[in-house]
Write an enzyme that holds these catalytic residues in place. Structure first.
Site, short mmCIF file in Angstrom:
data_model
loop_
_atom_site.label_atom_id
_atom_site.label_comp_id
_atom_site.label_asym_id
_atom_site.label_seq_id
_atom_site.Cartn_x
_atom_site.Cartn_y
_atom_site.Cartn_z
N CYS A 115 0.82 -1.23 0.00
CA CYS A 115 0.00 0.00 0.00
C CYS A 115 0.84 1.27 0.00
O CYS A 115 0.32 2.35 -0.27
CB CYS A 115 -0.94 0.01 1.19
SG CYS A 115 -1.96 -1.46 1.29
N HIS A 240 -3.44 7.00 2.96
CA HIS A 240 -3.85 5.72 2.37
C HIS A 240 -5.22 5.35 2.95
O HIS A 240 -5.44 5.46 4.15
CB HIS A 240 -2.80 4.66 2.71
CG HIS A 240 -3.25 3.27 2.43
ND1 HIS A 240 -3.85 2.92 1.23
CD2 HIS A 240 -3.21 2.13 3.18
CE1 HIS A 240 -4.14 1.63 1.27
NE2 HIS A 240 -3.78 1.13 2.43
N ASN A 270 -10.32 -0.29 0.26
CA ASN A 270 -8.86 -0.14 0.28
C ASN A 270 -8.31 -0.66 -1.05
O ASN A 270 -8.35 -1.86 -1.31
CB ASN A 270 -8.32 -0.95 1.47
CG ASN A 270 -6.81 -0.92 1.58
OD1 ASN A 270 -6.12 -0.55 0.63
ND2 ASN A 270 -6.30 -1.33 2.72
O1 UT7 Z 1 -3.85 -1.41 3.66
C1 UT7 Z 1 -2.85 -2.03 4.37
C2 UT7 Z 1 -3.01 -1.98 5.79
N1 UT7 Z 1 -4.21 -2.64 6.24
C3 UT7 Z 1 -4.83 -2.15 7.27
O2 UT7 Z 1 -4.42 -1.11 7.73
C4 UT7 Z 1 -5.98 -2.89 7.89
C5 UT7 Z 1 -5.96 -2.66 9.35
N2 UT7 Z 1 -6.94 -3.39 10.12
C6 UT7 Z 1 -8.25 -3.10 10.08
O3 UT7 Z 1 -8.71 -2.27 9.32
C7 UT7 Z 1 -9.14 -3.79 11.08
O4 UT7 Z 1 -8.36 -4.48 12.01
C8 UT7 Z 1 -10.18 -4.76 10.46
C9 UT7 Z 1 -11.23 -3.97 9.74
C10 UT7 Z 1 -9.48 -5.70 9.51
C11 UT7 Z 1 -10.87 -5.56 11.54
O5 UT7 Z 1 -11.46 -4.71 12.49
P1 UT7 Z 1 -11.23 -4.97 14.05
O6 UT7 Z 1 -12.06 -3.98 14.75
O7 UT7 Z 1 -9.74 -4.94 14.30
O8 UT7 Z 1 -11.84 -6.38 14.25
P2 UT7 Z 1 -11.14 -7.72 14.79
O9 UT7 Z 1 -10.23 -8.29 13.76
O10 UT7 Z 1 -10.58 -7.46 16.14
O11 UT7 Z 1 -12.40 -8.64 14.91
C12 UT7 Z 1 -13.48 -8.34 15.82
C13 UT7 Z 1 -14.57 -9.38 15.63
C14 UT7 Z 1 -14.05 -10.82 15.59
O12 UT7 Z 1 -15.02 -11.64 16.23
P3 UT7 Z 1 -14.83 -12.12 17.75
O13 UT7 Z 1 -13.52 -12.86 17.77
O14 UT7 Z 1 -14.79 -10.85 18.55
O15 UT7 Z 1 -16.02 -12.94 17.99
C15 UT7 Z 1 -14.01 -11.15 14.13
O16 UT7 Z 1 -14.16 -12.53 13.87
O17 UT7 Z 1 -15.21 -9.17 14.37
C16 UT7 Z 1 -15.23 -10.41 13.64
N3 UT7 Z 1 -15.16 -10.08 12.21
C17 UT7 Z 1 -16.26 -9.83 11.49
N4 UT7 Z 1 -17.57 -9.83 11.78
C18 UT7 Z 1 -18.44 -9.52 10.81
C19 UT7 Z 1 -14.06 -9.95 11.41
N5 UT7 Z 1 -14.44 -9.63 10.18
C20 UT7 Z 1 -15.80 -9.55 10.18
C21 UT7 Z 1 -16.76 -9.24 9.20
N6 UT7 Z 1 -18.05 -9.22 9.55
N7 UT7 Z 1 -16.41 -8.93 7.93
#
Ligand code: UT7
Length: 313
Positions: A115, A240, A270
């Site tokens: 990215c 970004h 993204n």
């Molecule tokens: O471009 C290059 C760099 N990339 C980035 O900068 C991405 C950075 N990361 C992010 O944007 C975020 O971490 C995400 C959007 C990927 C995820 O958000 P988060 O608030 O960090 O969620 P998490 O990974 O901590 O997951 C929270 C919960 C989990 O469930 P449990 O374990 O709490 O029951 C996940 O399984 O959300 C669940 N989850 C979803 N639920 C519904 C993960 N993806 C989804 C989804 N829909 N699509």
């Protein structure tokens, strides 16, 4: 003789026609529009057709940038394509693009910095121009992430989209210039975000999230310092487009009002290396940028890589 400056002379963008909304994703993934919107800010993204490669979507973006710059493809000395989803391992996407544009045998290569690729590419163009080696350089960010997404993985499938953005950077003796750049990497965190050859993308979202904010903040401050200006001088920060929460957290840490930070993540998701040139283009088209404005670009991505650029438009 006056110092050579590196001017952004033209911008272009192209996004595939097909729109994939959050409700489309709800149909085959255990997810919801509510989760995606509140956790990422994304409402929809563009998806390339299967036959569309990175160079195909880069072509209209490059043509538009050249036309806006008033420069013929024949006058392009170098084509730098930032992409993590190249047409082939080799030849480079840049070689395909230069051929499709009918350029006159420019230096052409792909740049792999995920990215952060567009920031790296723009900084290289600046260096080539200031060294006197080249006069006109096409820098493109183009991605078809839909082709490396695991469509069963809800944690990544909802985030990424396809698109391309391009700029023509030209030697000039005017006022516009790339004033400073900062480019960094730390391979020890490679496992946060990666895609093995021939496989699908993997990401440890939460880990990446925290590193993204901190790295972009540090790089932005350093780039401002190197440019000898302050945030008050900046008309618009174009980060970004990784996640609206990352963008908002960055704005908060840097004490920036929301209107000074550009975002279009809700419509494109993204798009990795394409996200900054696409956002730059949209901000310009929306009338948010005038010639002579100071702009701060900052990115973060797999590698890990990160960086920032301060420029006078
Ligand atoms: O471009 C290059 C760099 N990339 C980035 O900068 C991405 C950075 N990361 C992010 O944007 C975020 O971490 C995400 C959007 C990927 C995820 O958000 P988060 O608030 O960090 O969620 P998490 O990974 O901590 O997951 C929270 C919960 C989990 O469930 P449990 O374990 O709490 O029951 C996940 O399984 O959300 C669940 N989850 C979803 N639920 C519904 C993960 N993806 C989804 C989804 N829909 N699509």
């Amino acid at each position: 003789m006056a110092d050579i400056k590196a001017e952004i002379r033209g911008l272009g963008k192209h996004i595939p026609e097909r729109i994939l909304t959050n409700s489309d994703l709800e149909k085959f993934l255990d997810t919801s529009d509510e989760w995606i919107t509140t956790r990422t800010g994304i409402k929809q993204r563009r998806i390339a057709e299967e036959w569309e490669k990175a160079s195909d979507i880069a072509l209209p973006a490059a043509e538009e940038a050249l036309s806006n710059a008033g420069i013929s493809p024949k006058d392009i000395d170098a084509v730098i394509v930032a992409t993590s989803t190249p047409d082939m391992t080799f030849p480079s996407t840049a070689c395909f693009l230069a051929d499709k544009l009918n350029c006159s045998k420019p230096m052409a290569f792909d740049l792999s910095a995920a990215c952060s690729g567009f920031i790296y590419g723009l900084s290289m163009a600046d260096a080539f121009i200031k060294s006197g080696q080249y006069k006109n350089i096409l820098v493109v960010g183009t991605e078809v992430f839909s082709q490396i997404i695991d469509w069963n993985d809800r944690s990544t499938a909802v985030i990424f989209g396809d698109g391309a953005g391009a700029v023509v950077v030209s030697a000039s003796e005017g006022d516009s210039d790339i004033l400073s750049s900062v480019m960094k990497s730390d391979g020890s965190h490679w496992g946060s975000l990666y895609c093995p050859v021939g496989e699908k993308l993997r990401m440890r979202g939460r880990e990446t999230f925290k590193l993204a904010i901190k790295s972009m903040e540090t790089a932005s401050k350093k780039a401002l310092q190197k440019a000898g200006i302050t945030l008050n001088d900046i008309k618009l920060v174009i980060p970004h487009q990784a996640n609206i929460r990352i963008i908002n957290a960055l704005a908060e840490r840097m004490d920036l009002p929301n209107e000074k930070v550009y975002s279009n993540i809700h419509i494109y998701g993204n798009t990795s290396a394409a996200s900054i040139p696409i956002a730059f283009y949209d901000a310009w088209k929306e009338g948010k940028l005038d010639k002579g404005d100071y702009i701060l670009l900052t990115a973060f991505g797999g590698g890990l890589t990160w960086g920032a650029i301060v420029l006078k438009f």
